[in-house]
Structure formats: C-alpha cells, structure tokens
Design an enzyme around this catalytic site. Structure first.
Site, PDB file in Angstrom:
ATOM      1  N   ASP A 261       0.799  -1.050   0.002  1.00 22.13           N
ATOM      2  CA  ASP A 261       0.034  -0.157   0.039  1.00 22.13           C
ATOM      3  C   ASP A 261       0.923   1.030   0.042  1.00 22.13           C
ATOM      4  OD1 ASP A 261      -2.006   1.617   0.153  1.00 22.13           O
ATOM      5  OD2 ASP A 261      -3.071   0.941   1.736  1.00 22.13           O
TER       6      ASP A 261
HETATM    7  C1  BGC Z   1      -4.878   3.517   0.274  1.00 22.70           C
HETATM    8  C2  BGC Z   1      -5.462   2.274  -0.770  1.00 22.70           C
HETATM    9  C3  BGC Z   1      -5.124   2.778  -2.105  1.00 22.70           C
HETATM   10  C4  BGC Z   1      -3.963   3.461  -2.313  1.00 22.70           C
HETATM   11  C5  BGC Z   1      -3.667   3.939  -3.741  1.00 22.70           C
HETATM   12  C6  BGC Z   1      -3.838   4.295  -0.001  1.00 22.70           C
HETATM   13  O1  BGC Z   1      -3.687   5.151   0.911  1.00 22.70           O
HETATM   14  O2  BGC Z   1      -4.793   2.865   1.501  1.00 22.70           O
HETATM   15  O3  BGC Z   1      -6.482   1.650  -0.558  1.00 22.70           O
HETATM   16  O4  BGC Z   1      -5.410   1.828  -2.877  1.00 22.70           O
HETATM   17  O5  BGC Z   1      -3.723   4.586  -1.442  1.00 22.70           O
HETATM   18  O6  BGC Z   1      -4.439   5.228  -3.651  1.00 22.70           O
END
Ligand code: BGC
Length: 740
Positions: A261
């Site tokens: 993530d």
């Molecule tokens: C979130 C994810 C997301 C990623 C990309 C993160 O802050 O936890 O769910 O897919 O950002 O945007």
C-alpha cells in the site's frame, strides 16, 4: 506473443528493478516544477522514472496514451507501463459506496457494477483497479467502513468473489481490469477504530473472519494482492513472510503480484522494524513483496542489496516475471494502448445502461430503518412535501473514494423530487448547516476555510430555521436530508463520536415537533448512533452515499415506485461506547440472557443494552413478511444434507423482494462458536398476499470451522438452525450431526 523469459534475459538490472517500482502520475508530466519536485522529494533519479513499471492513479484516454507513448520512446525494450487506479465503486458512473452495496444482499448486482466500472476505467486507459477491499469491519469508528461490504464473512466472501469476477470479466477482450484485492490483512480491525493503528487478532479469528474473502479472491483468479499498513503478530503486513509467502503463495497457491500500500515499504522504518530505506527494501522484498508503491526504497535499494548478496537474483527475476506476465495477459505487448481512444472513452462513460444500473443498485442498497404511521411511501402527485437539510440540494453524495466521479453530473435530491412532484407542492431549503466546524479538514490546505465560509451566519441561521419551521408546518411530509460530510468517512477519517452533530440533532427535533410527518434521510459512510433522533421522526431511510443516480433512486423509493429491499450488512450501534458491536459475537461464559449468575455479574453494560439499535440483516420494505412453520431435518450424516424449510407469507397488498437469512449455531465445539453465524440467504419475490415455502440446504461443509492453524475442524454434535428476516428476530430449530 512475446516470450517473457527471452525478454527477461535481455533486461538490465535497472530495467528489471524498474518493473518493481510504482510512481504516481506527476512524475510523467512535462511541467518542470512537477517533475523536479516529486523526484527530489522522493529521492529518485530520472533513469528510474524512465524504467518504471507502473503508474498510480492517472486516468483518461488522452493522458494515459500520452504517458505511454513517451514512455515507450524512452524504453529500450519497449516494455509498456501498467496504469493502476483506485476504481472502487465506479469510474465515472458512480455506484453507491461498498457498505451500501453490501446492503443489497446481491452479489450478482455487485458483479454487474464491477463489470461496468471496469469497462469505463479500461476505456480511459486503466489496467488494474485497487479493488475490491476485502476487509471485514466491526468498528464503525473506522472511517474505511464505507469501503467494506460489512461485518459478515459469509456475505463479504461472496461479494469479493463477485467483484473480482466482475472487474476481470472483460480482461481478455481488453475491456476489463485486473483486480487487486486489498488490504492483506486485518486492516479492518485497528485498535480503537483509529486508522493505521495496531491490529491484534487471534489467528483463529484471522482464519475464520478475515482471511476467507482474500482466499476467495485468489480462487476467483484475482491478479494482485495489496498488503495492509498494519502489523500482524507485530510484523507489518508489508514485510510479513507468513502472510506473503506461507499463506498467500504456499497455502493458497497465489501466482500473481503483491504490491505494498501507499508508501508502506518506507513506513517499515516508522514501524521500527527497519533501520533505513535499504533495510526496509530488504525485509519487504525478502518477505515476498513484489512492487513498492510510491517510495524510493526498491528503486535505490535493490541494486546494492543484490550486489551484497542480501537478496537473490532468482527472487528478483520471479517478481519481474510476474509483472511482465500481467502486462502480457492484459495484451499490452500487442497493443500498449489497449485500443483506448478519447472517443471510445466518451462512448463508454455514462452510458445510459450504466446509469440505469446505478439507479437500480442505489435503489437496492438503501435501507429503511423505520416507517411508522404509514409515512412512506407517499403519493408524489398529491402530497405537499418540504425537503429540508444540508443534503436537500447537494450533489456531494459520492463518498470519498469516487476518485474519478464528476459531481457536476450528479442529480441532487431537489432536482429528482422536482421531476416527481407538481409545482407548488414542493418547498426546499437547507434549514441548517451540515457542520459548524470544518477544522478536521485542516490538512487539506484551504478546503476547511472554504467550507467554513459556507456556514450560515447567526442571522442567516435564525432565518433558515424560521423558514424551515414554516415549510414544515405547511407540509404533509417533511423530508430531512442530513448526515456526515463526505470527508468524515473514508481513509484517515476515524471518529469517536458516531452521533449526528448536536446542532443537526436539535434541528431534527425542532422540525419534527411541528411537522405532521417527518422522514429522516441519511447520507453517511458508516453506521451512526441514531438513538437521540429515532423516536422523534416517523421514518428513517439510510441512503448512504448513494452515487450518481442516488437521488433518483431515493425518490423511486419515497414515492412507492420502488419497494425497498436493502438489509443492513453492518450493525448500527446503540451508543458510542458499545463499539465494536456485531451480530456474530461469542456467547461468553456469562451471557446476559441465559446465565444463573446474579444479574449484576453478567456480560453487559450498566448504562446501555448489549444489542445494537438496528441489527445486522435488518431493513424494512413497503410490504410485510411473516415467517412460520420452520422445519429442520433432525439428523445430518457425513455426505448428507439437512433440509430447512420455512413459509414466507407476504401479509400486505404490495409485491416485494424479501431476504431470508439462515444462521447456525454449533452448541458444543472444541473452540467456542459464535451465537449466530450467517450460512445462507435467499431473496424471493413475494406477490401481495402470497405464501412461498423457502428451502435451504445445510451440508457438513457448512459446519466446519477454522482453528488457529487454519485447519478446518468438523465436529459431530448438536446444532441450532435459525431462519429470519434479520439477525435479531429468528425462528429456531435444531439438528444433530452424527457419524451414523
Ligand atoms: C490506500 C489504498 C489505495 C492506495 C492508492 C492508500 O492510501 O490505503 O486503499 O489503493 O492509497 O491510492
């Protein structure tokens, strides 16, 4: 068809490493301030950008084509970029938030929404969606409840499977996306509901409640898995070999790509498990993480680590091959643009069929929580309606993760009601502010000041209240459109107070006191505590953040054009302090209602019931169903089936869709079992006055449960079977599972 091994053999080390790095769109734009800024901030060289394998959150046919074109000019081996994006519940056609979708109890509908979301996003140049989110949620304080389909593993598993199938359905014909299930694992259970906080879950609970949707995603062919920000057993998921290797690869046979993530690799330093970026790179990579999202750890760390023999070249090649394989599957080596054109994007997005599905889905996702005095539905042709509240004429009903939604395309409730109600019969006014204090938006630059300036002055507030009271007195029905600001739920939107803000509560009470009939329409991203308003209003409709066609869907329901069928997939707490509250809890040794201890010493609160205000599975419709005559075959043998039947009688003069829910309880087992567990459900269309006998089948498979090693135990003994219209009101029978 490119031979991937031949391609790999030609790749330099830098080119290989690039495939494991993901950067966001600003790195690829021409504006000098944008390219220089982020690169310097992240600490990566232009050579890394040139070799990078994937891009995060850029979309649109023109933009993605342009970035791909330039990238291919620089790419020695012409390896196309992968575009990955958060297409969570719609690309342009925004569907209801996932928590609302969960209330449809219709995996088939969710599948269709994902097909559409994928088609639109693919038409705009996306290849991978960071969805579905498979995290189970029990704590309404956590803002990301809105991204989950709810508190039940059985439902979530079906939804996640349907979502993966939907997103990936059209992948082979270039019109679908690869799915990336997230956040692996346990992210939905941060202590105190505080986002990114520590997670402490037993392995038994992980296997039983949290892992099955992920495993289902993988079984459905999900191409990618995103790790979560939290720790599991003290080890951050992003660097957790037990999760990423033992479970994912060895046990579940996952062959796709793992991705961190956002910035989670670098965050290993803050977690205190890595000394610096290179260390973070080493432990994440060696734990089995393929792609580093949005940090320089892999970009700068993999090469020296390889030279020092701290990571293996074989492992690097395997990870790179996985990325190349997905590119091949998506057809990018044959056509790096995947047939994307601005015209195609325009033709696909907002297609009337997509909007029709959005309306249907929103209609099936909203949940009627109360309807006394036959307040709903009302006849729009003859009823004088006052529509009051901050959501009366507000297009901001998409929720936080509608990244590519365009609010200008969203019909407000006012407009939708105007289409249904004759001139002169509808009065509309905001009545009160949504919030009085927007300080929580402080981190978003000037946003909070902008919002704050929209607040009414004291004078205006008094005038608005007078106007609203006046409209309310004159109307046959008052619709109060209230709720959360959309930024109050979603990522990093944890809250400790789940009530509507005090001024909204007081406003509701004041209006309800003068109105003939009051309907509360709620727009929010999580279960709220409604204890202080429930007795003041005649009806409550939980609209959630219902998406682009949400207003039309709501009017369909209010006006009786649609008979609502939504049922809660997450409990609504009675009080803040009760959270987490969920239906499938264990009995404890001192259950509140069946113990011979003196009442003082039972598992209960002194100041609040144990039960939520609105339980899991609950929802009202314009028809009424009565269940009777539950029959359960008394004995189940290995390989056999228990038949459960129940008579469902529609006692009203309205046709309606009813959701019958089957729950089980294992009375004696080697591990304490939940008091109730959903094991099946079925939706039946009941004509007015009709009775149907509905059948469920239970097999031994439904009786097994996980132990802490993740092995399934199947034990003989007595079981209770329940059927009901929600988890708190059930008919009960029992059967024995016996060896012979
Ligand atoms: C979130 C994810 C997301 C990623 C990309 C993160 O802050 O936890 O769910 O897919 O950002 O945007």
């Amino acid at each position: 068809m490119t031979s991937l091994h031949a391609l790999l053999a030609q790749m330099t080390l830098d080119e290989k490493i690039g495939q494991l790095v993901q950067l966001s769109g600003e790195f690829f734009l021409d504006e000098p301030q944008l390219t220089v800024g982020p690169k310097a901030k992240l600490g990566i060289a232009q050579a890394v950008v040139d070799n990078v394998g994937s891009v995060l959150n850029v979309s649109g046919a023109v933009k993605t084509r342009e970035i791909q074109r330039k990238h291919l000019q620089n790419s020695r081996l012409k390896i196309p970029l992968l575009f990955m994006a958060d297409v969570i519940y719609g690309y342009r056609t925004i569907f209801p938030i996932p928590l609302a979708l969960g209330c449809s109890w219709s995996p088939a509908l969710i599948r269709q929404c994902c097909v559409v979301a994928a088609r639109e996003a693919a038409s705009a140049g996306s290849h991978v969606t960071f969805a579905p989110m498979a995290d189970l949620v029990r704590d309404a304080r956590w803002g990301r409840c809105m991204e989950s389909t709810g508190e039940d593993v059985f439902l979530n598993t079906q939804y996640v499977r349907a979502s993966v199938e939907g997103f990936q359905q059209d992948m082979p014909t270039q019109q679908g996306l690869a799915a990336c299930v997230k956040h692996f694992a346990g992210y939905g259970a941060p202590i105190g509901g505080r986002d990114y906080n520590t997670v402490e879950l037993s392995h038994q609970s992980l296997f039983e409640d949290y892992f099955p949707p992920f495993q289902a995603a993988i079984d459905a062919g999900c191409e990618m898995v995103m790790t979560s920000f939290n720790t599991v057993d003290g080890v951050p998921a992003t660097a957790n070999p037990w999760l990423l290797k033992t479970l994912l690869r060895e046990r579940w046979g996952f062959q796709g790509i793992t991705i961190a993530d956002y910035a989670a690799v670098k965050e290993l330093i803050a977690h205190g498990v890595a000394a610096d970026e290179q260390d973070a790179c080493a432990i994440a990579f060696n734990a089995g993480l393929d792609i580093d999202m949005k940090t320089a750890c892999y970009a700068n760390g993999l090469k020296p680590l390889l030279a020092a023999g701290k990571i293996s070249e074989r492992a690097l090649d395997d990870a790179v091959l996985r990325v190349l394989r997905l590119k091949q599957k998506l057809g990018l080596f044959d056509d790096p643009y995947r047939g994307v054109t601005p015209e195609g994007e325009q033709r696909c997005c907002y297609h009337p069929e997509h909007l029709r599905l959005a309306r249907e889905t929103a209609g099936k996702s909203l949940v009627v929580l109360k309807n006394d005095r036959q307040t709903l539905p009302f006849n729009p042709a003859t009823t004088r309606v006052a529509l009051i509240g901050p959501y009366a004429d507000n297009p901001d009903i998409f929720g936080l993760w509608a990244v590519y939604g365009e609010k200008s395309r969203c019909t407000t409730l006012k407009t939708a009601l105007q289409e249904a109600i004759p001139d002169g019969n509808l009065c509309v006014t905001p009545g009160c502010d949504l919030l009085l204090d927007y300080g929580f938006l402080g981190e978003f630059g000037a946003t909070h000041q902008v919002e704050q300036t929209r607040c009414l002055t004291d004078n205006e507030r008094a005038q608005e209240l007078e106007r609203a009271l006046d409209y309310a007195r004159q109307a046959d029905v008052v619709l109060l459109a209230m709720g959360e600001h959309m930024m109050q739920s979603g990522e990093a939107a944890s809250r400790t107070d789940l009530h509507l803000p005090r001024h909204q509560v007081e406003f509701i009470q004041q209006i309800a006191a003068v109105a003939k009939k009051t309907v509360l329409l709620l727009f929010n991203g999580r279960p709220l505590v409604l204890t202080d308003v429930v007795d003041h209003v005649d009806a409550i409709v939980e609209a959630w953040f219902p998406g682009i066609e949400g207003s039309h869907a709501l009017v369909d329901v209010l006006s009786g054009k649609r008979n609502p069928s939504g049922r809660l997939s997450m409990s609504f707490p009675y009080a803040n302090g009760q959270v987490p509250v969920y239906y499938n809890a264990l009995n404890t040794g001192r259950p509140a209602h069946q113990s011979d201890h003196s009442p003082r010493f039972l598992s209960k609160y002194l100041d609040c019931p144990n039960a939520p205000l609105f339980p899991f599975g609950f929802g009202l419709s314009w028809h009424e169903t009565r269940l009777s005559d539950l029959h359960v075959t008394p004995r189940l043998l290995p390989g056999g089936t228990v038949m459960v039947s129940v008579a469902a009688h529609n006692t009203s003069d309205v046709d309606g869709l009813e959701t019958l829910q089957l729950y089980l309880h294992d009375c004696v087992a080697s591990i304490a079992r939940p008091a109730l567990q959903l094991k099946g459900f079925t939706q039946v269309m009941l004509a007015a006055g009709e009775t149907q006998v509905v059948h469920f089948e239970i097999t031994p498979h439904d009786l097994g449960f996980y132990d802490a090693e993740g092995d399934v135990r199947l034990e003989y003994g007595r079981f209770r079977a329940f059927v009901g219209l929600n988890s708190a009101s059930l008919l009960e029978g029992e059967f024995y599972y016996a060896e012979s």
